[in-house]
Design a protein around this motif. Structure first.
Motif, short mmCIF file in Angstrom:
data_model
loop_
_atom_site.label_atom_id
_atom_site.label_comp_id
_atom_site.label_asym_id
_atom_site.label_seq_id
_atom_site.Cartn_x
_atom_site.Cartn_y
_atom_site.Cartn_z
N ASP A 183 0.85 -1.19 0.00
CA ASP A 183 0.00 0.00 0.00
C ASP A 183 0.89 1.24 0.00
N PRO A 184 1.21 1.77 -1.18
CA PRO A 184 2.13 2.92 -1.27
C PRO A 184 1.60 4.18 -0.60
N LEU A 185 0.28 4.26 -0.38
CA LEU A 185 -0.25 5.45 0.28
C LEU A 185 0.29 5.59 1.70
N ARG A 186 0.79 4.51 2.26
CA ARG A 186 1.38 4.56 3.60
C ARG A 186 2.60 5.48 3.64
N ILE A 187 3.22 5.69 2.50
CA ILE A 187 4.33 6.65 2.42
C ILE A 187 3.84 8.04 2.80
N MET A 188 2.68 8.41 2.27
CA MET A 188 2.09 9.71 2.59
C MET A 188 1.63 9.75 4.05
N ARG A 189 1.10 8.64 4.53
CA ARG A 189 0.62 8.61 5.92
C ARG A 189 1.79 8.80 6.89
N ALA A 190 2.94 8.25 6.55
CA ALA A 190 4.11 8.44 7.42
C ALA A 190 4.41 9.92 7.58
N ALA A 191 4.41 10.65 6.47
CA ALA A 191 4.66 12.09 6.54
C ALA A 191 3.56 12.80 7.31
N ARG A 192 2.32 12.33 7.16
CA ARG A 192 1.21 12.97 7.89
C ARG A 192 1.36 12.80 9.39
N PHE A 193 1.73 11.59 9.84
CA PHE A 193 1.87 11.37 11.28
C PHE A 193 3.05 12.16 11.84
N VAL A 194 4.07 12.36 11.04
CA VAL A 194 5.18 13.21 11.46
C VAL A 194 4.68 14.63 11.71
N SER A 195 3.84 15.13 10.81
CA SER A 195 3.33 16.50 10.93
C SER A 195 2.24 16.63 11.99
N GLN A 196 1.35 15.65 12.06
CA GLN A 196 0.21 15.74 12.97
C GLN A 196 0.57 15.45 14.42
N LEU A 197 1.37 14.42 14.63
CA LEU A 197 1.58 13.90 15.98
C LEU A 197 3.01 14.02 16.48
N GLY A 198 3.91 14.53 15.65
CA GLY A 198 5.28 14.72 16.10
C GLY A 198 6.12 13.46 16.13
N PHE A 199 5.74 12.45 15.34
CA PHE A 199 6.52 11.22 15.29
C PHE A 199 7.77 11.42 14.43
N ARG A 200 8.72 10.51 14.60
CA ARG A 200 9.86 10.40 13.70
C ARG A 200 9.82 9.01 13.10
N VAL A 201 10.38 8.85 11.92
CA VAL A 201 10.33 7.55 11.26
C VAL A 201 11.58 6.74 11.58
N SER A 202 11.42 5.43 11.66
CA SER A 202 12.55 4.55 11.90
C SER A 202 13.45 4.51 10.66
N ASP A 203 14.66 4.01 10.83
CA ASP A 203 15.61 3.98 9.71
C ASP A 203 15.09 3.15 8.55
N ASP A 204 14.44 2.01 8.85
CA ASP A 204 13.97 1.17 7.75
C ASP A 204 12.78 1.79 7.04
N VAL A 205 11.94 2.54 7.77
CA VAL A 205 10.84 3.25 7.13
C VAL A 205 11.40 4.35 6.23
N LEU A 206 12.41 5.07 6.70
CA LEU A 206 13.03 6.12 5.89
C LEU A 206 13.62 5.53 4.61
N GLN A 207 14.32 4.41 4.73
CA GLN A 207 14.92 3.78 3.56
C GLN A 207 13.84 3.30 2.58
N ALA A 208 12.77 2.72 3.13
CA ALA A 208 11.70 2.23 2.26
C ALA A 208 11.00 3.37 1.54
N MET A 209 10.85 4.51 2.21
CA MET A 209 10.25 5.68 1.54
C MET A 209 11.10 6.11 0.36
N HIS A 210 12.42 6.12 0.55
CA HIS A 210 13.34 6.44 -0.55
C HIS A 210 13.14 5.46 -1.71
#
Length: 247
Positions: A175-202
């Motif tokens: 589900d590629p839309l999860r890439i956008m959701r990751a950015a949304r949760f960073v903006s909405q809730l102040g989360f940071r992404v794990s290293d493997d999530v960052l790599q997968a987004m790339h």
């Protein structure tokens, strides 16, 4: 199955106290008909964070198929809508709250399709395993109000860390839309992404093009309207996602 410690369970129950009657009655209805049901995702996460609103969005998951869901809630719901029934979701208004009740499922995108393919499942564990991030993979079993955390989401929530229940590469490929959701949760809730999530987004950035423009736009607007849009936008830029979603 790993159950979250009692203090966290009590925190969720306390936060959801205003709708405890709804949760209990719905749970008893389903279990009395031979089905399982649980409150899942955002409402449970927000209860753990202590940020449940006065009218929270209520998402439930069950082993009942959509037609059975409708039969169980008839007489309890004041309105029922089936616009999402093809994807296993039945909407309802119960005790003044809007609810979505969805059959256990898995969801993925085929390589050449903009519409997700949905397969119904049979277990809560399987349903939680297909969730986007561990902090959204909580469940509150009803009517016993048992909090379930299979992927150590409570620790990630405490650390404001976004991880996926399985491999991030597989999650974003499904589900590629999860890439956008990751950015949304960073903006909405102040989360940071794990290293493997960052790599997968790339690595999966181009995959976002398989998702309809309308769904991408909806997530993008949520980022812009969030408390801290800059951090989410920077994440999209740094991972190359904006190269595929902006002209």
């Amino acid at each position: 199955m790993l159950c979250v410690s009692t203090p966290e369970e009590l925190r969720v129950i306390a936060q959801l106290a205003p709708i405890s009657g709804l949760l209990t009655e719905l749970g008893e209805r389903f279990t009395g008909s031979g089905y399982q049901i649980a409150l899942v995702g955002g409402p449970v996460r927000d209860a753990l964070l202590g940020r449940v609103g006065s009218t929270p969005d209520l998402d439930f998951t069950t082993d009942a198929r959509p037609e059975a869901i409708i039969k169980v809630i008839e007489g309890l719901a004041t309105a029922i809508w089936d616009v999402g029934i093809a994807f296993g979701t039945v909407g309802a208004r119960i005790q003044g709250q809007e609810c979505e009740i969805t059959t256990y499922r898995t969801e993925h995108y085929d390589r050449d399709s903009r519409k997700p393919a949905v397969d119904f499942g049979d277990t809560l564990e399987g349903d939680l395993g297909r969730r986007d991030f561990t902090v959204n993979a909580f469940a509150l079993r009803l009517p016993q109000m048992q909090l379930v955390d299979l992927f150590d989401g409570a620790t990630d929530l405490e650390n404001y860390l976004l991880r996926t229940p399985g491999r991030a590469q597989d999650s974003f490929d499904d589900d590629p839309l999860r890439i956008m959701r990751a950015a949304r949760f960073v903006s909405q809730l102040g989360f940071r992404v794990s290293d493997d999530v960052l790599q997968a987004m790339h690595e999966q950035a181009e995959r976002i093009t398989i998702v309809s423009a309308e769904r991408v736009r909806e997530e993008f607007m949520k980022i812009l309207m969030a408390a801290d849009p800059r951090t989410g936008l920077e994440l999209l830029v740094d991972t190359g996602v904006t190269d595929w979603i902006l002209p």
